[in-house]
Design an enzyme around this catalytic site. Structure first.
Site, short mmCIF file in Angstrom:
data_model
loop_
_atom_site.label_atom_id
_atom_site.label_comp_id
_atom_site.label_asym_id
_atom_site.label_seq_id
_atom_site.Cartn_x
_atom_site.Cartn_y
_atom_site.Cartn_z
N LEU A 23 0.83 -1.20 0.00
CA LEU A 23 0.00 0.00 0.00
C LEU A 23 0.87 1.25 0.00
O LEU A 23 0.59 2.21 -0.73
CB LEU A 23 -0.94 0.00 1.21
CG LEU A 23 -1.88 1.20 1.31
CD1 LEU A 23 -2.79 1.29 0.09
CD2 LEU A 23 -2.71 1.14 2.60
N LYS A 24 1.91 1.27 0.80
CA LYS A 24 2.82 2.41 0.85
C LYS A 24 3.39 2.71 -0.53
O LYS A 24 3.40 3.85 -1.00
CB LYS A 24 3.95 2.12 1.84
CG LYS A 24 5.10 3.14 1.81
CD LYS A 24 6.25 2.68 2.68
CE LYS A 24 7.46 3.59 2.55
NZ LYS A 24 7.22 4.94 3.10
N GLY A 426 15.19 18.66 12.66
CA GLY A 426 16.29 17.69 12.71
C GLY A 426 16.60 16.98 11.42
O GLY A 426 17.70 17.08 10.90
N SER A 427 15.63 16.27 10.87
CA SER A 427 15.91 15.46 9.68
C SER A 427 15.72 16.26 8.41
O SER A 427 14.93 17.21 8.36
CB SER A 427 15.00 14.23 9.66
OG SER A 427 13.64 14.62 9.62
N CYS A 510 5.26 4.46 7.51
CA CYS A 510 5.34 3.25 8.32
C CYS A 510 6.58 3.31 9.21
O CYS A 510 7.60 3.87 8.83
CB CYS A 510 5.43 2.00 7.44
SG CYS A 510 4.04 1.80 6.33
N GLU A 599 1.41 11.16 23.95
CA GLU A 599 0.79 9.91 23.50
C GLU A 599 0.66 8.89 24.63
O GLU A 599 -0.30 8.11 24.67
CB GLU A 599 1.64 9.31 22.38
CG GLU A 599 1.15 8.04 21.76
CD GLU A 599 2.10 7.60 20.67
OE1 GLU A 599 2.56 6.45 20.73
OE2 GLU A 599 2.40 8.42 19.78
N HIS A 688 3.94 17.62 6.61
CA HIS A 688 3.30 16.40 6.13
C HIS A 688 2.54 16.63 4.82
O HIS A 688 1.89 15.72 4.31
CB HIS A 688 2.37 15.84 7.19
CG HIS A 688 3.11 15.35 8.41
ND1 HIS A 688 3.42 16.18 9.46
CD2 HIS A 688 3.62 14.14 8.72
CE1 HIS A 688 4.07 15.49 10.37
NE2 HIS A 688 4.22 14.27 9.96
#
EC number: 2.1.1.14
Length: 751
Positions: A23-24, A426-427, A510, A599, A688
């Site tokens: 799916l990804k 950061g990334s 994922c 969370e 996102h």
């Protein structure tokens, strides 16, 4: 003669992504115009049918239908029920799925729906916006029901219930959250009617919001909902999970045919049945195997517990099932070829959970377990030095040497940063060449020297881009890291890392949660080489980048033989060694990310204080010994912060950064009532989404921030890391961000 109790096996939901993340790959191909609408839908259809077959072969009697989604199940309801906000209704749609993915990911001038965590999990759902009454635009599960029946499958269509859906949605200011409920119930009734006509005997209506604290008025709303939905045409399994139900007597009396309860995460449900009984005319959904952790079920214990519950409840019939959807687990332990057989025997992923459900169902029917059905618990070898460190902790181990006000002055003298300092989280993009080079290194096709040289080239390029854009505080880009938790798990003791233990976080994103099975320690430095090399390339400060102890804990599958608090402290002590080494190497800013801090907050308020106390301590333990001049940052994203703002303050980080873009700046309202004194970066654009934010949008967010925060507090940054984006998207986005910060800085200096 007493009638024999009917016992059925049932599942609540299954991973969507596919064993090979089909799916990804299909989604990302579609977004790159390499996969057509039809090809994407064909991949989805094939995956769904394979998922059904997996459950059928495992011996599951009632198989969920409609738990699959191309992106998110809450988005599916929004689309099908006509909850399409005005900004999306105004778009010209050229492709069939364009509206769906625009709502999920945004478009050039259209911000997407807000995204946040699904209760206390790491799954992100898209928050519906209710600005118009509902209208049934589609009922795609109808086709799935007919197809499943044709394949000799007993389908149990799944739908998030009206109460949970509206509780988790956003409504216009001044509107009651249930303002569309009467018309929404008409849509639900029509959907259920169509499903019944298609041949569905049971429907699973998910109401996890029933485990949250509820007012008397909300209980009345729930009663009204299910008195309206009650129908002789179809059986409703009212499904709760993630916690116990507080208003159990009221829920038990609802006119539904079945009630699903989680007996893994909460003892309250069993205590309620002991105290109040269970309606003898209803079916009990017995959530008896863990849908949230990976240790193989102690079937002896589960069987005994199930028998106890059934003997007390005396239900009409029983559905034996997981405690929640298996969406939160990897697909199968069969895909792991590098774990030892001894380790694999103590683990159960989604497919293995189905087998456990089937075994327990047969055992309850026969009255006994088959021999040798429990494989045992993980064998843990304690590390003496870790235990001793935990035992010897003192109050000063959790405290910085000086208060923030004094630290701020010393840090500013060392760093000499301007007003509104700009940075990133950061990334930077993990492009195809990065992923390929890492894979080749893991396979042994290239040696450490070649891989290290490649990483240095990437870091140098990244530093050059940031300097060229004019960012004030830089990062090394994290090109060596496949995942912010897995990377550290691979470098510490006590963790298992899987090959294919992928779990959906959102959309096509994922992650592979590590498995904590033993005591945690740091044998040697984990990030020093990369951070110090990046710092050698620039006179500007480069942040040391670590993942915090609470996030590593919450984004891992955790051992259950010691308290979670103790595991968090073990991780914190390991990270503290890294923090001190970074400081010793001359790194002046160290960011310890805690995106999963919120969370882990228990769903029940009475349990929250204990969690927040030790979670705050774990973070402070990781960095308390640093010098006052060393600036500690942390990052949090996509969560409701109003419940934990005092705990965030108590973490005593010098600078925090949190999401502010998808929520349209709503998070800023927290600081209108809570006087926060430390540094803060409220994310100015949504990473996102592929869209490039306009300068006007960024400026509007910053100006709103300045209404409640002092200029000296405010940092300017994106709302999360840039790993999943492309360079052609982030360079103009960051350029706009930096230019706005400079313009705002200049305008204040003139006033």
């Amino acid at each position: 003669m007493e009638e024999k109790l009917e016992i059925w096996s049932s599942n609540l939901g299954y991973p969507r992504i596919g064993e090979k993340r089909e799916l990804k790959k299909a989604l990302e191909g579609y977004w790159q115009d390499k996969v057509t609408d039809e090809e994407l839908k064909q991949t989805a259809t094939s995956l769904q049918e394979r998922i059904w077959e997996t459950q059928k072969q495992a011996g599951i009697d009632f198989i969920p239908v409609g738990d699959f989604s191309l992106y998110d199940h809450m988005l599916d309801i929004s689309i099908n029920f006509g909850f399409i906000p005005k900004r999306f209704r105004q778009q010209t749609i050229k492709k069939e799925l364009e509206l769906y993915f625009t709502m999920a990911r945004g478009a050039k001038n259209v911000p997407p729906l807000e995204m946040t965590k699904w209760f206390d999990t790491n799954y992100h759902y898209l928050v519906p916006e209710i600005d118009t009454p509902p209208k049934l635009l589609g009922n795609p599960i109808l086709t799935l029901i007919k197809k499943a029946i044709a394949l000799n499958i007993q389908p149990k269509p799944v739908l998030v219930g009206p109460y949970t859906f509206l509780t988790l949605s956003k409504v216009p200011e001044g509107k009651d959250k249930f303002w569309v409920l009467p018309k929404l119930l008409e849509v639900y009734k029509e959907v259920l009617k169509q499903w019944a006509m298609a041949g569905a005997k049971w429907v699973q209506i998910d109401e996890p919001a029933l485990v949250l604290e509820m007012s008397g008025e909300e209980i009345k709303v729930v009663k009204d909902i299910y008195h309206n939905l009650s129908s002789p045409d179809i059986n409703i399994m009212l499904q709760t999970y993630f916690e116990g139900v507080d208003f159990y007597p009221e829920i038990a009396k609802l006119p539904v045919q079945g009630i699903g309860l989680d007996f893994v995460r909460s003892h309250n449900n069993l205590e309620n049945i002991k105290k109040y009984g269970f309606p003898k005319e209803k079916v009990l959904g017995l959530g008896i195997v863990n849908g949230r952790n990976v240790w193989r079920t102690n079937l002896t214990h589960a069987f005994a517990l199930a028998k106890e519950i059934i003997d007390i409840a005396h239900p009409k019939a029983v559905f034996v099932q997981p405690s929640c959807s298996l969406l939160h687990l990897p697909i199968s332990i069969e895909l792991e070829t590098k774990l030892s057989s001894e380790v694999k025997q103590i683990l159960a992923f989604a497919k293995e959970r189905l087998q456990e459900v089937a075994i327990l169902t047969q055992a309850l029917r026969k009255g006994e377990l088959p021999a040798g059905s429990f494989a045992g618990s993980p064998e843990v070898h304690p590390l003496k030095e870790v235990k001793e460190k935990i035992a010897q902790l003192k109050s000063e181990d959790f405290e910085r040497a000086e208060p923030y006000e004094k630290r701020f002055l010393k840090q500013q003298k060392v760093l000499n940063l301007p007003l509104f300092p700009t940075t990133t989280i950061g990334s930077f993009p993990q492009t195809k060449d990065v992923r390929q080079k890492r894979a080749r290194f893991k396979r042994g096709e290239i040696d450490q020297q070649e891989y290290s040289q490649f990483l240095r080239e990437k870091m140098a390029f990244c530093i050059g881009i940031q300097e060229g854009l004019g960012l004030d505080v830089l990062v090394h880009g994290e090109f060596e890291r496949s995942d912010m938790v897995e990377y550290f798990a691979q470098k510490m003791t006590g963790f298992l890392v899987t090959q294919n233990g992928w779990v959906q976080s959102y959309g096509s994103r994922c992650v592979r949660p590590p498995i904590i099975y033993a005591d945690v320690s740091r044998p040697k430095p984990m990030t020093i080489n990369e951070i110090c090399y990046a710092q050698s390339l620039t006179p500007k400060p480069v942040k040391g980048m670590l993942t915090g102890p609470v996030t590593i804990l919450n984004w891992s599958y955790v051992r259950e033989d010691i308290p979670r608090k103790e595991v968090a402290f073990q991780i914190a002590l390991a990270l503290r060694d890294e923090v001190l080494d970074l400081e010793k190497a001359g790194i002046k800013i160290i960011q310890i990310d805690e995106p999963a801090f919120r969370e882990g907050l228990p769903l029940k308020k009475e349990k929250r204080k204990s969690y927040l106390d030790w979670a705050v301590k774990a973070f402070r333990l990781s960095n308390a010994p640093v010098k006052p001049q060393t600036q500690i940052h942390t990052h949090m994203c996509y969560a409701e912060f109003k419940d934990i703002i005092e705990a965030i303050d108590a973490m005593d980080a010098d600078v925090i950064s949190i999401e502010c873009s998808r929520s349209k700046g709503d998070v800023i309202s927290i600081f209108e009532t809570y006087h926060y004194k430390k540094g803060i970066g409220l994310g100015t654009y949504d990473i996102h989404s592929p869209r490039i934010p306009k300068k006007e949008e960024i400026l509007a967010t910053l100006k709103r921030c300045l209404k409640v925060l002092a200029p000296q507090q405010l940092w300017v940054n994106p709302d999360c890391g840039l790993k999943t984006r492309q360079w052609e998207e982030i360079i103009p986005s960051l350029r706009n961000m930096v230019e706005v910060a400079r313009e705002l800085r200049d305008s204040l200096s003139k006033d």
